[in-house]
Design an enzyme around this catalytic site. Structure first.
Site, PDB file in Angstrom:
ATOM      1  N   LYS A  47     -12.116  -2.193   7.030  1.00 46.75           N
ATOM      2  CA  LYS A  47     -11.305  -2.989   7.947  1.00 46.75           C
ATOM      3  C   LYS A  47     -11.853  -2.886   9.369  1.00 46.75           C
ATOM      4  O   LYS A  47     -12.001  -3.881  10.032  1.00 46.75           O
ATOM      5  CB  LYS A  47      -9.838  -2.532   7.932  1.00 46.75           C
ATOM      6  CG  LYS A  47      -9.243  -2.298   6.532  1.00 46.75           C
ATOM      7  CD  LYS A  47      -8.994  -3.566   5.743  1.00 46.75           C
ATOM      8  CE  LYS A  47      -8.774  -3.348   4.245  1.00 46.75           C
ATOM      9  NZ  LYS A  47      -7.621  -2.574   3.843  1.00 46.75           N
ATOM     10  N   TRP A  97       0.843  -1.209   0.000  1.00 46.33           N
ATOM     11  CA  TRP A  97       0.000   0.000   0.000  1.00 46.33           C
ATOM     12  C   TRP A  97       0.866   1.241   0.000  1.00 46.33           C
ATOM     13  O   TRP A  97       0.611   2.202  -0.730  1.00 46.33           O
ATOM     14  CB  TRP A  97      -0.974  -0.007   1.177  1.00 46.33           C
ATOM     15  CG  TRP A  97      -1.921  -1.161   1.131  1.00 46.33           C
ATOM     16  CD1 TRP A  97      -2.040  -2.159   2.058  1.00 46.33           C
ATOM     17  CD2 TRP A  97      -2.883  -1.464   0.101  1.00 46.33           C
ATOM     18  NE1 TRP A  97      -3.005  -3.056   1.657  1.00 46.33           N
ATOM     19  CE2 TRP A  97      -3.537  -2.660   0.477  1.00 46.33           C
ATOM     20  CE3 TRP A  97      -3.243  -0.845  -1.097  1.00 46.33           C
ATOM     21  CZ2 TRP A  97      -4.534  -3.242  -0.306  1.00 46.33           C
ATOM     22  CZ3 TRP A  97      -4.240  -1.422  -1.877  1.00 46.33           C
ATOM     23  CH2 TRP A  97      -4.876  -2.608  -1.480  1.00 46.33           C
ATOM     24  N   ASP A 148      -1.735   6.627   6.040  1.00 47.06           N
ATOM     25  CA  ASP A 148      -2.790   5.689   5.673  1.00 47.06           C
ATOM     26  C   ASP A 148      -3.065   4.851   6.924  1.00 47.06           C
ATOM     27  O   ASP A 148      -2.197   4.099   7.377  1.00 47.06           O
ATOM     28  CB  ASP A 148      -2.284   4.804   4.518  1.00 47.06           C
ATOM     29  CG  ASP A 148      -3.290   3.756   4.068  1.00 47.06           C
ATOM     30  OD1 ASP A 148      -4.329   3.583   4.738  1.00 47.06           O
ATOM     31  OD2 ASP A 148      -3.019   3.100   3.039  1.00 47.06           O
TER      32      ASP A 148
HETATM   33  C1  LIG Z   1      -7.100  -2.178   2.389  1.00 42.58           C
HETATM   34  C2  LIG Z   1      -6.086  -1.130   2.353  1.00 42.58           C
HETATM   35  C3  LIG Z   1      -5.989  -0.189   1.305  1.00 42.58           C
HETATM   36  C4  LIG Z   1      -6.891  -0.242   0.096  1.00 42.58           C
HETATM   37  O1  LIG Z   1      -8.140   0.197   0.427  1.00 42.58           O
HETATM   38  P1  LIG Z   1      -9.274   0.368  -0.688  1.00 42.58           P
HETATM   39  O2  LIG Z   1     -10.368   0.988   0.135  1.00 42.58           O
HETATM   40  O3  LIG Z   1      -9.602  -1.001  -1.198  1.00 42.58           O
HETATM   41  O4  LIG Z   1      -8.763   1.273  -1.741  1.00 42.58           O
HETATM   42  C5  LIG Z   1      -5.042   0.788   1.395  1.00 42.58           C
HETATM   43  N1  LIG Z   1      -4.197   0.859   2.438  1.00 42.58           N
HETATM   44  C6  LIG Z   1      -4.244  -0.022   3.451  1.00 42.58           C
HETATM   45  C7  LIG Z   1      -3.301   0.117   4.592  1.00 42.58           C
HETATM   46  C8  LIG Z   1      -5.190  -1.043   3.446  1.00 42.58           C
HETATM   47  O5  LIG Z   1      -5.232  -1.911   4.450  1.00 42.58           O
END
Ligand SMILES: *Cc1c(COP(=O)(O)O)cnc(C)c1O
Length: 360
Positions: A196, A102, A172
């Site tokens: 999540k 990511w 993030d």
């Molecule tokens: C799941 C995840 C993403 C991607 O998220 P989307 O909503 O599917 O774009 C990005 N960064 C992290 C840390 C994630 O766990």
């Protein structure tokens, strides 16, 4: 009804309280004669749901007044573009720490709009640790520094933030939002997809310091400009109404559980059960250095691909689903987000002990 223990990395388990309330309110929300799914986002009933959700999130996360909270669409992945489009606007440079897929995607996307620099990486050891940095590693002229706070695929997390001086730190927090308290004022922007730890997929929460809004590049599409959403209370267009409602129920659940300190205590306890077992097992072992272990995502292996596959298949039959590791790393991964009850982890460990005895 037999609910499984779902160890999926996302979309993942939601608190049963949240699901029950949503079920009760499915046909009629309050005395409105309609489901939240069917409501106009411009109605006063919906606005009240929205406002309460934002107020509760602000309270739980202790978000200062000079930060805007935005409820957007496009997932965390859209933020990989929105962040550079909106913030890479002074010196057109930004620094990135590459702690997994990511983080790397955010870095690559920013490189399309300016000069993105990888300051440090843990790719050399399959992202099994968080690379150490000092203030001197960062460019003081960078428009921001980006990190991925909890690395969902590899199971690492930052326990200590990098010192970026006056350069805004962007994180993030998709897979660790609401898992423990976070000091919002140390960040320029925090963002997270909902699926999540918050709600079903469909809403992305962005917490942004106000002075970082309003300087987007000219090429920025209207919908990707933070100012568009900040000026319109996240209702420039139709927001993901129902998902925001579910997020609101999760925020209420967190308050009922005692807030983020209490949630953290629960998460530490849950993770410890699993890590203690892994540290003492003769068959299974964790893949992350102890000091950087995630509270949310716990990858582990037996060291034998066939045995890993057997474990995944047998655990599924026993009601522990989605334990297969990410396709890029193999092995297993147990994602134990807020909604995973402690019994889920205890029973998983019991199952692992039995599997270990049978396959010694
Ligand atoms: C799941 C995840 C993403 C991607 O998220 P989307 O909503 O599917 O774009 C990005 N960064 C992290 C840390 C994630 O766990």
């Amino acid at each position: 009804m037999a609910r499984v223990y779902n160890f999926s990395a996302g979309p993942s388990m939601l608190p049963e309280d949240v699901l029950k309330t949503a079920a009760e309110e499915m046909m009629e929300y309050g005395a409105t004669g309609q489901s939240v799914m069917e409501m106009s986002h411009r109605s006063k009933e919906y606005q009240a749901i929205f406002d309460e959700a934002e107020a509760n999130l602000r309270e739980i996360m202790n978000i200062p007044d000079n930060y805007k909270v935005l409820f957007l669409q496009g997932g965390a992945s859209t933020q990989f573009a929105m962040i550079p489009l909106n913030l890479m606007n002074k010196n057109k440079k930004a620094d990135f720490i590459i702690t997994g897929q990511w983080a790397n995607k955010a870095y690559k996307e920013a490189g399309r709009y300016g000069e993105a620099r990888a300051v440090a990486s843990s790719a050399d050891k399959t992202y099994s640790y968080i690379p150490k940095t000092t203030a001197a590693d960062f460019d003081p002229d960078a428009d921001f520094v980006h990190i991925c706070m909890n690395n969902t695929i590899y199971g690492t997390k930052y326990n200590e933030l990098p010192d970026t001086g006056d350069v805004p730190l962007i994180a993030d927090i998709s897979s660790c939002i609401l898992s423990e308290p976070i000091d919002v004022k140390k960040f320029g922007v925090l963002y997270a997809g909902a699926q999540k730890n918050v709600a079903p997929a469909g809403v992305t929460i962005v917490i942004i310091r106000e002075d970082l809004i309003g300087n987007a590049m000219d090429i920025t599409p209207t919908m990707l400009n933070y100012a568009t959403h900040a000026e319109n209370g996240s209702m420039f267009n139709t927001p993901p109404c129902y998902t925001i409602y579910i997020a609101g129920l999760t925020f209420k659940w967190i308050k009922k559980m005692g807030g983020l300190e209490a949630i953290k205590a629960m998460n530490v306890k849950k993770a410890k059960i699993l890590y203690d077992f892994l540290d003492n097992s003769k068959l299974f072992k964790g893949t992350v250095v102890p000091e950087d272990r995630s509270l949310m995502n716990v990858p582990f292996v037996t060291g034998n691909d066939e045995l890993d596959a057997k474990f995944v298949a047998e655990s599924k039959k026993a009601g522990f689903v989605n334990l297969k590791g990410h396709r890029s790393v193999g092995g297993m991964r147990a994602s134990i987000y807020n909604a995973m009850p402690i019994e889920g982890v205890e029973k998983l460990v019991e199952f692992m002990k039995k599997f270990e005895e049978e396959n010694a």
